[in-house]
Write an enzyme that holds these catalytic residues in place. Structure first.
Site, mmCIF file in Angstrom:
data_model
loop_
_atom_site.group_PDB
_atom_site.id
_atom_site.type_symbol
_atom_site.label_atom_id
_atom_site.label_comp_id
_atom_site.label_asym_id
_atom_site.label_seq_id
_atom_site.Cartn_x
_atom_site.Cartn_y
_atom_site.Cartn_z
ATOM 1 N N GLU A 1 0.870 -1.179 0.000
ATOM 2 C CA GLU A 1 0.000 0.000 0.000
ATOM 3 C C GLU A 1 0.904 1.226 0.000
ATOM 4 O O GLU A 1 1.740 1.393 0.903
ATOM 5 C CB GLU A 1 -0.914 0.030 1.219
ATOM 6 C CG GLU A 1 -1.863 1.234 1.190
ATOM 7 C CD GLU A 1 -2.669 1.410 2.471
ATOM 8 O OE1 GLU A 1 -3.705 2.113 2.410
ATOM 9 O OE2 GLU A 1 -2.272 0.877 3.528
ATOM 10 N N LYS B 1 -3.633 21.282 -8.168
ATOM 11 C CA LYS B 1 -3.089 22.304 -9.060
ATOM 12 C C LYS B 1 -2.338 21.647 -10.217
ATOM 13 O O LYS B 1 -1.600 20.685 -10.027
ATOM 14 C CB LYS B 1 -2.165 23.237 -8.284
ATOM 15 C CG LYS B 1 -2.902 24.060 -7.228
ATOM 16 C CD LYS B 1 -1.966 25.007 -6.510
ATOM 17 C CE LYS B 1 -2.740 25.823 -5.469
ATOM 18 N NZ LYS B 1 -1.852 26.765 -4.724
ATOM 19 N N ASP C 1 -11.979 9.613 -2.634
ATOM 20 C CA ASP C 1 -13.242 10.340 -2.508
ATOM 21 C C ASP C 1 -13.256 11.536 -3.454
ATOM 22 O O ASP C 1 -14.262 12.230 -3.570
ATOM 23 C CB ASP C 1 -13.410 10.860 -1.079
ATOM 24 C CG ASP C 1 -12.370 11.924 -0.758
ATOM 25 O OD1 ASP C 1 -11.154 11.605 -0.827
ATOM 26 O OD2 ASP C 1 -12.728 13.077 -0.459
ATOM 27 N N ASP D 1 -3.059 11.951 -1.978
ATOM 28 C CA ASP D 1 -3.156 13.405 -2.085
ATOM 29 C C ASP D 1 -3.533 13.756 -3.527
ATOM 30 O O ASP D 1 -2.843 13.352 -4.461
ATOM 31 C CB ASP D 1 -1.813 14.036 -1.727
ATOM 32 C CG ASP D 1 -1.905 15.548 -1.525
ATOM 33 O OD1 ASP D 1 -2.708 16.189 -2.238
ATOM 34 O OD2 ASP D 1 -1.181 16.080 -0.677
ATOM 35 N N GLU E 1 5.074 4.427 3.641
ATOM 36 C CA GLU E 1 4.617 5.713 4.163
ATOM 37 C C GLU E 1 5.825 6.636 4.335
ATOM 38 O O GLU E 1 6.894 6.198 4.754
ATOM 39 C CB GLU E 1 3.903 5.523 5.499
ATOM 40 C CG GLU E 1 3.450 6.793 6.181
ATOM 41 C CD GLU E 1 2.548 7.667 5.316
ATOM 42 O OE1 GLU E 1 2.873 8.870 5.161
ATOM 43 O OE2 GLU E 1 1.550 7.170 4.785
ATOM 44 N N THR F 1 -10.237 2.473 4.761
ATOM 45 C CA THR F 1 -9.156 3.251 5.347
ATOM 46 C C THR F 1 -9.770 4.232 6.344
ATOM 47 O O THR F 1 -10.996 4.393 6.413
ATOM 48 C CB THR F 1 -8.387 4.055 4.278
ATOM 49 O OG1 THR F 1 -9.204 5.159 3.854
ATOM 50 C CG2 THR F 1 -8.046 3.176 3.075
ATOM 51 N N GLU F 2 -8.911 4.937 7.100
ATOM 52 C CA GLU F 2 -9.411 5.946 8.019
ATOM 53 C C GLU F 2 -10.197 7.025 7.276
ATOM 54 O O GLU F 2 -11.284 7.432 7.697
ATOM 55 C CB GLU F 2 -8.250 6.605 8.786
ATOM 56 C CG GLU F 2 -7.516 5.702 9.745
ATOM 57 C CD GLU F 2 -6.286 5.041 9.120
ATOM 58 O OE1 GLU F 2 -5.451 4.517 9.854
ATOM 59 O OE2 GLU F 2 -6.176 5.041 7.868
ATOM 60 N N TYR F 3 -9.635 7.497 6.168
ATOM 61 C CA TYR F 3 -10.305 8.532 5.380
ATOM 62 C C TYR F 3 -11.618 8.025 4.799
ATOM 63 O O TYR F 3 -12.608 8.748 4.741
ATOM 64 C CB TYR F 3 -9.393 8.999 4.239
ATOM 65 C CG TYR F 3 -8.314 9.953 4.665
ATOM 66 C CD1 TYR F 3 -8.608 11.178 5.248
ATOM 67 C CD2 TYR F 3 -6.976 9.641 4.454
ATOM 68 C CE1 TYR F 3 -7.617 12.059 5.632
ATOM 69 C CE2 TYR F 3 -5.963 10.519 4.841
ATOM 70 C CZ TYR F 3 -6.289 11.721 5.421
ATOM 71 O OH TYR F 3 -5.302 12.591 5.793
ATOM 72 N N ASN G 1 9.586 7.415 0.403
ATOM 73 C CA ASN G 1 8.724 8.131 -0.528
ATOM 74 C C ASN G 1 8.207 7.180 -1.607
ATOM 75 O O ASN G 1 8.969 6.364 -2.137
ATOM 76 C CB ASN G 1 9.517 9.273 -1.171
ATOM 77 C CG ASN G 1 8.639 10.253 -1.907
ATOM 78 O OD1 ASN G 1 7.868 9.873 -2.781
ATOM 79 N ND2 ASN G 1 8.759 11.521 -1.565
#
Length: 215
Positions: A44, A122, A154, A118, A69, A192-194, A96
């Site tokens: 992941e 932009k 989302d 993320d 992570e 996931t948490e989100y 990364n």
């Protein structure tokens, strides 16, 4: 989202090298040697606090998982849970996501999970999106012949961008959902948490599963 620093993080990381690989130890790792058993490898990229990858490791003991992570605080939170759980099929990579080929050998990964990455909305930040073509090239190098990408978000804009990016790169879309939690085709889903947070707010969750076309 940037997490607050954890004053205990560095000490915990230093004390538990059996569960974690740091970017400073940059090398293509024999991951099989870090697990108790030689099993299919899933990773992941961007594991956050680790809810998804930990529950996946618990649900599928026949698969080895690596949580990738870059935030120290998030790494420490995953590690804290792993120290308590001692899951034999879970490792953590503190690095990364743009550097995966430095740590994994080609064609050794069965599935790559991209969960609530993320969106970098932009245009000038397009190259930072985990579904940008440079990342896809990296995933193609790492995935085995039957390997696939599973992407959840989302963010409608990032989802649409990713579908185009996948298609332009030549990936085959195996599954596309515009509302995962109300999709009758879905019989199993670990959040996931989100995902839990956004679902409680009534926001739809988007998902795509895809694989690279073989020559």
């Amino acid at each position: 989202m940037r997490l607050r620093n954890k004053p205990w993080a560095k000490t915990l990381i230093a004390q538990n090298p059996q569960w974690l690989v740091e970017a400073k130890d940059r090398t293509q790792i024999e991951w099989d040697q870090r697990f108790q058993k030689r099993q299919p490898l899933h990773i992941e990229v961007g594991s956050g606090k680790g809810q998804f990858v930990i529950q996946m490791a618990q649900a599928f003991p026949e698969i080895n998982f690596v949580a990738v992570e870059v935030q120290e605080a998030a790494v420490a939170m995953i590690l804290k849970k792993q120290v308590a759980l001692q899951l034999p099929n879970l490792q953590i990579l503190y690095a990364n996501g743009a550097e995966l080929t430095d740590f994994f050998m080609p064609h050794t990964i069965a599935t790559i999970y991209l969960n609530f990455s993320d969106p970098w909305p932009k245009t000038r930040h397009e190259k930072r999106r985990l579904t940008y073509r440079s990342f896809l090239k990296q995933y193609q190098t790492l995935l085995d012949v039957e390997g696939r990408i599973e992407f959840k978000t989302d963010n409608r804009g990032l989802f649409e961008y990713s579908l185009v990016s996948f298609s332009q790169y030549g990936l085959i879309l195996d599954f596309v959902s515009l509302d995962l939690h109300h999709d009758t085709r879905v019989t199993f889903n670990i959040e996931t948490e989100y995902e839990t947070k956004f679902t409680q707010k009534g926001q739809p969750i988007y998902q795509v599963k895809a694989h690279f076309k073989q020559d």
